[in-house]
Design a protein around this motif. Structure first.
Motif, PDB file in Angstrom:
ATOM      1  N   SER A  24       6.994   4.866  -5.981  1.00 21.35           N
ATOM      2  CA  SER A  24       6.049   4.035  -6.725  1.00 21.35           C
ATOM      3  C   SER A  24       6.610   2.649  -7.009  1.00 21.35           C
ATOM      4  O   SER A  24       5.864   1.683  -7.161  1.00 21.35           O
ATOM      5  N   ILE A  27      -2.929  10.125   3.942  1.00 18.89           N
ATOM      6  CA  ILE A  27      -3.701   9.706   2.765  1.00 18.89           C
ATOM      7  C   ILE A  27      -3.532  10.710   1.638  1.00 18.89           C
ATOM      8  O   ILE A  27      -3.263  10.342   0.489  1.00 18.89           O
ATOM      9  N   ASP A  58       0.109  10.541   0.150  1.00 19.32           N
ATOM     10  CA  ASP A  58       0.435   9.331  -0.614  1.00 19.32           C
ATOM     11  C   ASP A  58      -0.368   9.224  -1.904  1.00 19.32           C
ATOM     12  O   ASP A  58       0.118   8.703  -2.908  1.00 19.32           O
ATOM     13  N   VAL A  59      -1.584   9.729  -1.894  1.00 24.10           N
ATOM     14  CA  VAL A  59      -2.405   9.717  -3.105  1.00 24.10           C
ATOM     15  C   VAL A  59      -1.919  10.771  -4.094  1.00 24.10           C
ATOM     16  O   VAL A  59      -1.731  10.495  -5.286  1.00 24.10           O
ATOM     17  N   ASP A  60      -1.672  11.993  -3.600  1.00 21.51           N
ATOM     18  CA  ASP A  60      -1.296  13.103  -4.470  1.00 21.51           C
ATOM     19  C   ASP A  60       0.146  13.016  -4.962  1.00 21.51           C
ATOM     20  O   ASP A  60       0.439  13.333  -6.121  1.00 21.51           O
ATOM     21  N   GLY A 106       1.290   8.382  -5.858  1.00 23.60           N
ATOM     22  CA  GLY A 106       0.517   7.543  -6.765  1.00 23.60           C
ATOM     23  C   GLY A 106      -0.171   6.362  -6.117  1.00 23.60           C
ATOM     24  O   GLY A 106      -0.431   5.339  -6.771  1.00 23.60           O
ATOM     25  N   ARG A 107      -0.507   6.469  -4.842  1.00 21.52           N
ATOM     26  CA  ARG A 107      -1.139   5.371  -4.116  1.00 21.52           C
ATOM     27  C   ARG A 107      -2.652   5.518  -4.162  1.00 21.52           C
ATOM     28  O   ARG A 107      -3.199   6.590  -4.353  1.00 21.52           O
ATOM     29  N   SER A 108      -3.356   4.413  -3.931  1.00 23.54           N
ATOM     30  CA  SER A 108      -4.810   4.461  -3.793  1.00 23.54           C
ATOM     31  C   SER A 108      -5.158   4.649  -2.319  1.00 23.54           C
ATOM     32  O   SER A 108      -4.364   4.311  -1.431  1.00 23.54           O
ATOM     33  N   VAL A 109      -6.358   5.178  -2.059  1.00 23.94           N
ATOM     34  CA  VAL A 109      -6.792   5.381  -0.678  1.00 23.94           C
ATOM     35  C   VAL A 109      -6.821   4.051   0.059  1.00 23.94           C
ATOM     36  O   VAL A 109      -6.387   3.946   1.218  1.00 23.94           O
ATOM     37  N   ALA A 110      -7.313   3.015  -0.605  1.00 20.56           N
ATOM     38  CA  ALA A 110      -7.417   1.700   0.023  1.00 20.56           C
ATOM     39  C   ALA A 110      -6.052   1.162   0.437  1.00 20.56           C
ATOM     40  O   ALA A 110      -5.889   0.624   1.541  1.00 20.56           O
ATOM     41  N   SER A 111      -5.050   1.335  -0.428  1.00 24.40           N
ATOM     42  CA  SER A 111      -3.713   0.815  -0.111  1.00 24.40           C
ATOM     43  C   SER A 111      -3.084   1.588   1.037  1.00 24.40           C
ATOM     44  O   SER A 111      -2.374   1.009   1.866  1.00 24.40           O
TER      45      SER A 111
END
Length: 208
Positions: free
Chosen positions: A91, A143, A146-148, A151-156
């Motif tokens: 993060s 995706i 990285d999201v789970d 802590g990333r957003s789908v867009a990033s």
């Protein structure tokens, strides 16, 4: 001095989301004494950069990883010595002050996208495995991870995939398939691949 006779080192490479970690963990369960290292624990510490500068780093290029340290750790494990594996904070793109101790074992498993890109690492591997999977499936797994987990957003995640992940895959990762001793399909059940790899290790005289 690196003593290749001390350990049987298995390297698992392949594209993002191909199933490398799943295969590595399945292998780990099959051996009484084995240790697992992840190449992405060795991302270079970017504490000295600003948040904006960190965001501009290409994390999918070989130079973003401290592969020299990983090679040193493989040498130490091969010589029967424990190593302090970095704990990386995805993060913030920095190494934490903590480390994880990895102890020497008859079998060392190391996995990572760019693992086989490094000749220094390839020289330290007894068995080189490449995990392949359909690109669409790989990006969906990326995706979700990285999201789970990071802590990333789908867009990033999608932005990074198009900007660096796919170009670096085509340039560095896919060509490594030719270096592999064994190519496995990451979409299928891993049990067959695990059986084949375990057979290689047992044939070398290492205990499972």
């Amino acid at each position: 001095m690196f003593r290749k006779d001390m350990t049987y080192t298995i390297g698992i490479a392949g594209g993002t989301g191909a199933g490398k970690t799943r295969l590595a963990r399945a292998l780990l369960k099959r051996f009484d004494h084995a240790v697992l290292l992840a190449h992405d624990a060795y991302y270079r510490d970017l504490t000295g950069l600003s948040e904006k500068e960190r965001a501009g780093v290409n994390f999918d290029a070989p130079e973003s990883l401290d592969t020299e340290l990983l090679a040193e750790h493989l040498d130490r494990l091969g010589a029967g010595k424990p190593v302090a594996v970095p704990v990386y904070d995805f993060s913030t793109h920095t190494r934490t002050t903590e480390t994880r101790t990895a102890f020497p074992a008859p079998v060392v498993i190391v996995e990572g996208i760019l693992l086989l890109e490094s000749e220094a690492i390839c020289e330290r591997l007894k068995l080189k495995v490449f995990v392949e999977a359909d690109a669409d499936e790989r990006v969906l797994r990326r995706i979700q991870r990285d999201v789970d987990e990071r802590g990333r957003s789908v867009a990033s995640v999608m932005e990074q995939y198009l900007a660096t992940v796919k170009p670096m895959h085509d340039r560095y990762v896919e060509p490594c398939r030719a270096k592999a001793d064994l190519v496995v399909n990451g979409r299928r059940d891993t049990s067959r691949a695990v059986d084949v790899i375990v057979a290689h290790v047992q044939a070398s005289g290492r205990s499972s």
